[in-house]
Each structure stands twice: as C-alpha cells, then as structure tokens.
Design a protein around this motif. Structure first.
Motif, short mmCIF file in Angstrom:
data_model
loop_
_atom_site.label_atom_id
_atom_site.label_comp_id
_atom_site.label_asym_id
_atom_site.label_seq_id
_atom_site.Cartn_x
_atom_site.Cartn_y
_atom_site.Cartn_z
N PHE A 1 0.81 -1.22 0.00
CA PHE A 1 0.00 0.00 0.00
C PHE A 1 0.84 1.27 0.00
O PHE A 1 0.35 2.33 -0.41
CB PHE A 1 -0.94 0.01 1.21
CG PHE A 1 -2.03 -1.02 1.13
CD1 PHE A 1 -3.15 -0.80 0.33
CD2 PHE A 1 -1.94 -2.22 1.81
CE1 PHE A 1 -4.16 -1.74 0.24
CE2 PHE A 1 -2.95 -3.18 1.74
CZ PHE A 1 -4.06 -2.93 0.94
N VAL A 2 2.07 1.18 0.48
CA VAL A 2 2.96 2.35 0.50
C VAL A 2 4.25 1.97 -0.23
O VAL A 2 5.16 1.40 0.39
CB VAL A 2 3.28 2.80 1.94
CG1 VAL A 2 4.14 4.07 1.92
CG2 VAL A 2 2.01 3.02 2.73
N PRO A 3 4.35 2.24 -1.52
CA PRO A 3 5.57 1.87 -2.27
C PRO A 3 6.80 2.50 -1.64
O PRO A 3 6.78 3.63 -1.16
CB PRO A 3 5.29 2.44 -3.67
CG PRO A 3 3.80 2.52 -3.76
CD PRO A 3 3.34 2.86 -2.38
N ILE A 4 7.90 1.75 -1.63
CA ILE A 4 9.14 2.20 -0.99
C ILE A 4 9.96 3.01 -1.99
O ILE A 4 10.37 2.50 -3.03
CB ILE A 4 9.94 0.99 -0.48
CG1 ILE A 4 9.15 0.28 0.64
CG2 ILE A 4 11.31 1.43 0.03
CD1 ILE A 4 9.80 -0.97 1.14
N HIS A 5 10.16 4.28 -1.63
CA HIS A 5 10.94 5.18 -2.47
C HIS A 5 12.15 5.76 -1.75
O HIS A 5 12.98 6.42 -2.38
CB HIS A 5 10.07 6.33 -2.98
CG HIS A 5 8.93 5.87 -3.84
ND1 HIS A 5 9.10 5.24 -5.05
CD2 HIS A 5 7.58 5.97 -3.66
CE1 HIS A 5 7.92 4.95 -5.59
NE2 HIS A 5 6.98 5.38 -4.76
N GLY A 6 12.25 5.55 -0.46
CA GLY A 6 13.36 6.11 0.31
C GLY A 6 13.46 5.44 1.66
O GLY A 6 12.73 4.49 1.98
N TYR A 7 14.36 5.96 2.49
CA TYR A 7 14.57 5.35 3.79
C TYR A 7 13.35 5.50 4.70
O TYR A 7 13.10 4.64 5.55
CB TYR A 7 15.79 5.98 4.46
CG TYR A 7 17.10 5.54 3.85
CD1 TYR A 7 17.51 4.22 3.94
CD2 TYR A 7 17.92 6.45 3.18
CE1 TYR A 7 18.71 3.81 3.38
CE2 TYR A 7 19.11 6.05 2.61
CZ TYR A 7 19.50 4.73 2.71
OH TYR A 7 20.68 4.33 2.14
N ALA A 8 12.58 6.58 4.53
CA ALA A 8 11.41 6.79 5.39
C ALA A 8 10.37 5.68 5.17
O ALA A 8 9.89 5.06 6.14
CB ALA A 8 10.79 8.16 5.12
N THR A 9 10.02 5.41 3.93
CA THR A 9 9.03 4.35 3.65
C THR A 9 9.60 2.97 3.92
O THR A 9 8.88 2.05 4.31
CB THR A 9 8.56 4.45 2.19
OG1 THR A 9 9.70 4.56 1.31
CG2 THR A 9 7.69 5.68 2.00
N LEU A 10 10.92 2.80 3.75
CA LEU A 10 11.56 1.53 4.07
C LEU A 10 11.48 1.26 5.58
O LEU A 10 11.14 0.15 6.02
CB LEU A 10 13.02 1.54 3.62
CG LEU A 10 13.82 0.25 3.81
CD1 LEU A 10 13.25 -0.86 2.93
CD2 LEU A 10 15.30 0.49 3.47
N CYS A 11 11.77 2.27 6.37
CA CYS A 11 11.66 2.13 7.83
C CYS A 11 10.22 1.91 8.25
O CYS A 11 9.95 1.15 9.20
CB CYS A 11 12.22 3.37 8.52
SG CYS A 11 14.02 3.54 8.38
N LEU A 12 9.28 2.57 7.57
CA LEU A 12 7.87 2.38 7.89
C LEU A 12 7.46 0.92 7.72
O LEU A 12 6.77 0.35 8.58
CB LEU A 12 7.00 3.27 7.00
CG LEU A 12 5.48 3.12 7.17
CD1 LEU A 12 5.06 3.53 8.59
CD2 LEU A 12 4.73 3.94 6.12
N ALA A 13 7.89 0.31 6.62
CA ALA A 13 7.56 -1.11 6.39
C ALA A 13 8.16 -1.99 7.48
O ALA A 13 7.52 -2.93 7.97
CB ALA A 13 8.07 -1.55 5.01
#
Length: 510
Positions: A448-460
């Motif tokens: 649901f939240v494609p990973i484009h950077g460290y912020a979304t990577l950490c969120l996952a």
C-alpha cells in the motif's frame, strides 16, 4: 561484550555509508577488482585463524600464573614465527600478482592497477602477521576495550582518508595505500598498549622454542581447518566469478553477499556467549543443562536470525535500491534472496557449533565444514557456467542447507541427546509465528505504500515489528519467560518510583 558490540556497530555504520560512495567512485570493474584482491590475500591469512586464538588462550594462562619468563618465551617465539609467515605472504602475493591475475577475467587496461593493488594488499597482510602477537596479547589480557577502541579508530581513519582520496579522483592503488597506512597506525597503538600493560616484556631473537609452540599448534590445528573451510564456504565466491565471468560481475554479487555477511556476523556475536557457558556446565557435570542450553539458546538465536532473514527476503531488494541505486537493485537483490533462503535453512546449526567449541569437541565441525566447502566449491563452479552470479549464490546456499541445515544439526542433537521432535517443538516452532507476522506486516505495508526512500523503508520495517512483537510475546516466549520479564520491569518501575519519592521529600529544617 559491550565493547565488542560497539565495534560491530561501528563497522556496520561506516560500511553502510562508505560502500555506495566507493562503488560509485571506483566503478563496477575497479570495485570488483578490489573485492577480488581482498579474497586472494584473505586466504593467505587462514593459517592465522587458529594461531591467534591459541595465543589468546596461552597469554591469558601465563599472565594468570604470573609467569613472566614463560610469557617472554611465548611472545618471542610467536613473533619470529609470524615474521616467517609474513615473508611467505609477500612471496605468495607476488606469485598471485604476476602469475595468477593474467588468467582471471581482469580487463587489460586494469591489469597493472590490479597487480600493484594485490602487492600492496600482500604487504598489509604481512604487517598484520608481524604485529599479530601484540593484537593477540591484548585479547589474552582481556583488554577487549583497547582492542576494539583501536579497531574503531582505524575504521574511522580509513574511512576519512578513503573519502578524501577518492573525492580527489584517486583510484584503486591509492585505496590500497590508505588501507596500509591505517593498518600500520593501528599496529603502532597495539604495540604501545602491550608495552604499557606488560612492562616486564622482553623479546629474545634465537631459535624457536618447540616446547612453547607445540601446544599452540596442537590447540590451533582444528581452528585453522575450520577457518579454511569457512573461508571457502563464504569467501571463495569472488574468485569463482573472476575465473568464469567479467570482473564487474563481482560487484553485483558482493553487494548482496555483504548484507548476508553482516547478518551472519550479528548472529555469531549474539550466540558465541554460549561457548563459555557450556564449558562451565560441563565442568560441573550438568549434561542436561547443556542440552537445555542447546534448545533454549537456539530459540533465542533463531528469533533474531529469522527476523533478519525475513527482513532481507521481504525488503532486501528495496533496501539495495535505496542504498546503492536502481542499477544494483534487481541483480544484487536476487543474490540476497538466494543466499537468505540458504541462510534461513542452515541457521539451525549456529548454537550447536558454539557449544561444541566450548566443550572442545571440534572434530564434527571440522568434517562438516570441509564437506560443505567441497560441495560449495563444486556446485558453484558447475552452476556459474549456466546461471552466472545466481548460480554461485545457489551453490553456496545449497551446500549450507544440506550440511548445516540437516546433517550437522542431526549429529549435534545426537551428541546432546535431544530428539528432533523436542528441538522442533522447543526451538523452531516458537519462531515461526513471529517471523511470518513480520513478513506479513512488512509486505502489507509495502503493497500500500511503495518504498521510495529510507522513510518508507523504515515504515515497512516498523509495521512488521508491530505485527511481530505480539506474537513474540504470546508464541515465542514461555509463561515462565514472560513472568521473568514482568518481574524485571516491575522491579525497575519500583526503583524509579522510590527514587522519585526520595527526590520529592523536602529537606528537613534546622
């Protein structure tokens, strides 16, 4: 132990920031050559694996016995022995540089740089041999704090000089010279601290003392064989790739392989504590306690290890994309997935290997490490011809699964009188639910939240942990373990409340 963790953390942090910089500054071919140089010289240092561990043991014993003469004889003999190894290392490096390199897939334009770099790398390894006596002595004196302080300082110095030199456009040879300078600086501090800690130390240059070296070789033989097997299992891949594929392919492989290596180092740093515990229990005749240490220690180790494997399987490709760039995500990501699957099914042996080491039962580990090395090398050479770097990864993973995932743990369970049913129930089953929960949470977030950077990577990763922790509490831990954690938390809260109450009491009036 705290300083060891600090040293490991410093290495991971510096590697995290420096790896993309070095790869992009050198380029794929030069970085692949750099990794190859480290592999070629690394095998010449395998003999030191056992000798240095033996040196640590005997320095500790002689210091405890206050035997200054014995300590002087030991260090004098090992220093002369290591000096001989240093000379052999220089000769071996020269042979590889002039006779082996031309037969690998090194671009002609880079052959001279590769040769000079390999010669400098041989000098680095030779200096490590010469000063190994002092480094081993720091460990034997239990001054891990100084040893890790020096190694961390060398890391920082090397990273700073590497950044400065590569930013100015220097290349592979300069990178090797930076490594040499930083290494020699660290050795100077090792000599300084050992001389301060052992003011009565005196070196004598004469014949090697056979009575001193005989027990060292006896103790180190198994460790050396294990080190050789481990080197083939986990470090030979770059050489296989260079023998059959263009050298730039090493870069794509090493980027993925290093993530597996960091995870394996973290697991080993967490589980090696069971070796002295097993030795202590065995000395007291508590064989059942050692068996319980196997099942319980395996559970705790696998909870951490499987969490790491799940992270790499679910988010490894995205991490490489954010960390190194899109050009490396697909190919290096596939290497990570293949190696992570092999690591996942082979981690059942981790605690067993440390227990056998603590009990002095090295034979099984030696044979299994040798068998894994032969199978790994054979499978990698066969598969690289058809599947490239993925075939090399598959060969490494296949050997690990067959030997470390099945044969070795089966033998270990028999030694400690633990059935597979008991092991699966107490060690493996509690880890399945939390691991799957983390995978589900991280993949759900990623969808649901494609990973484009460290912020979304950490969120996952954080969402995966939210799924992981409740199942860890209810499925991964037993009732008694949860009660102990509650008691410790309640104790900490009571102490904090008492300190707060004392601080709130107004001072008495005179």
């Amino acid at each position: 132990m705290l300083s060891n963790w600090f040293g490991l953390a410093a290495n991971l942090v510096i590697s995290f920031f420096m790896a993309p910089f070095i790869v992009h500054k050198l380029g794929n071919s030069s970085y692949g050559l750099w990794a190859l140089m480290l592999q070629l010289t690394g095998y010449m240092g395998v003999v030191d694996v056992g000798l240095r561990s033996a040196l640590v043991r005997f320095v500790s014993r002689l210091r405890a016995q206050n035997d200054q003469d014995g300590l002087n004889e030991l260090m004098s003999s090992t220093l002369q022995l290591y000096s001989g190894f240093a000379l052999l290392c220089l000769l071996g490096g020269s042979f590889l540089a002039f006779f082996a390199l031309p037969h690998l897939h090194v671009p002609p334009a880079l052959l001279l740089q590769a040769r000079n770099t390999l010669l400098i790398a041989s000098v680095i390894l030779a200096s490590d041999f010469v000063f190994a006596t002092f480094q081993g002595s720091l460990a034997g004196l239990s001054r891990w704090d100084l040893r890790n302080l020096i190694s961390t300082g060398v890391l920082i110095l090397r990273a700073g000089l590497t950044f400065a030199m590569l930013s100015r456009g220097h290349g592979l040879v300069t990178l090797a010279l930076v490594q040499l300078f930083a290494s020699l600086t660290g050795h100077v501090f090792e000599v300084y601290f050992v001389r301060r800690l052992l003011p009565g130390l005196r070196f004598s240059w004469g014949h090697l003392r056979k009575k001193v070296l005989r027990p060292i070789f006896s103790h180190s033989a198994y460790s050396m064989l294990i080190g050789l097997g481990v080197g083939i299992n986990y470090e030979v891949d770059s050489i296989v790739i260079a023998a059959f594929l263009p050298v730039q392919e090493i870069t794509f492989y090493v980027i993925g392989f290093n993530l597996i290596k960091y995870l394996r180092d973290l697991i080993n740093a967490s589980s090696m504590i069971v070796a002295p515990m097993a030795s202590h229990l065995d000395a007291q005749g508590h064989s059942r306690g050692v068996s319980q240490l196997l099942t319980r220690g395996s559970k705790y180790t696998l909870l951490l290890a499987y969490l790491g494997c799940a992270s790499l399987l679910c988010l490894g490709t995205d991490f490489i994309r954010v960390w190194m760039g899109n050009a490396y995500a697909m190919r290096s990501g596939k290497v990570v997935v293949i190696l992570a699957i092999g690591l996942f099914f082979s981690l059942t042996e981790n605690i067993g290997a440390h227990l056998l080491f603590g009990l002095g039962k090295h034979g099984l580990n030696v044979w299994c490490t040798g068998a894994e090395a032969v199978l790994n090398l054979t499978a990698s050479i066969f598969l690289v011809r058809h599947y490239g770097i993925y075939g090399v990864a598959a060969g490494t993973g296949l050997a690990a699964v067959l030997v470390r995932g099945w044969f070795f743990p089966s033998a270990v369970l028999k030694i400690f009188h633990v059935t597979w049913k008991e092991y699966l129930t107490k060690s493996i089953a509690p880890t399945v639910g939390p691991t799957l929960a983390f995978a589900a949470g991280s993949l759900w977030t990623r969808h649901f939240v494609p990973i484009h950077g460290y912020a979304t990577l950490c969120l996952a990763g954080i969402v995966g942990l939210f799924f992981y922790l409740p199942l860890l509490w209810f499925l991964g831990l037993e009732v008694a373990e949860r009660d102990r954690i509650k008691d410790k938390l309640n104790g900490l809260l009571r102490k904090r409340a008492e300190k707060t109450a004392i601080a709130d009491v107004p001072p008495a009036r005179v």
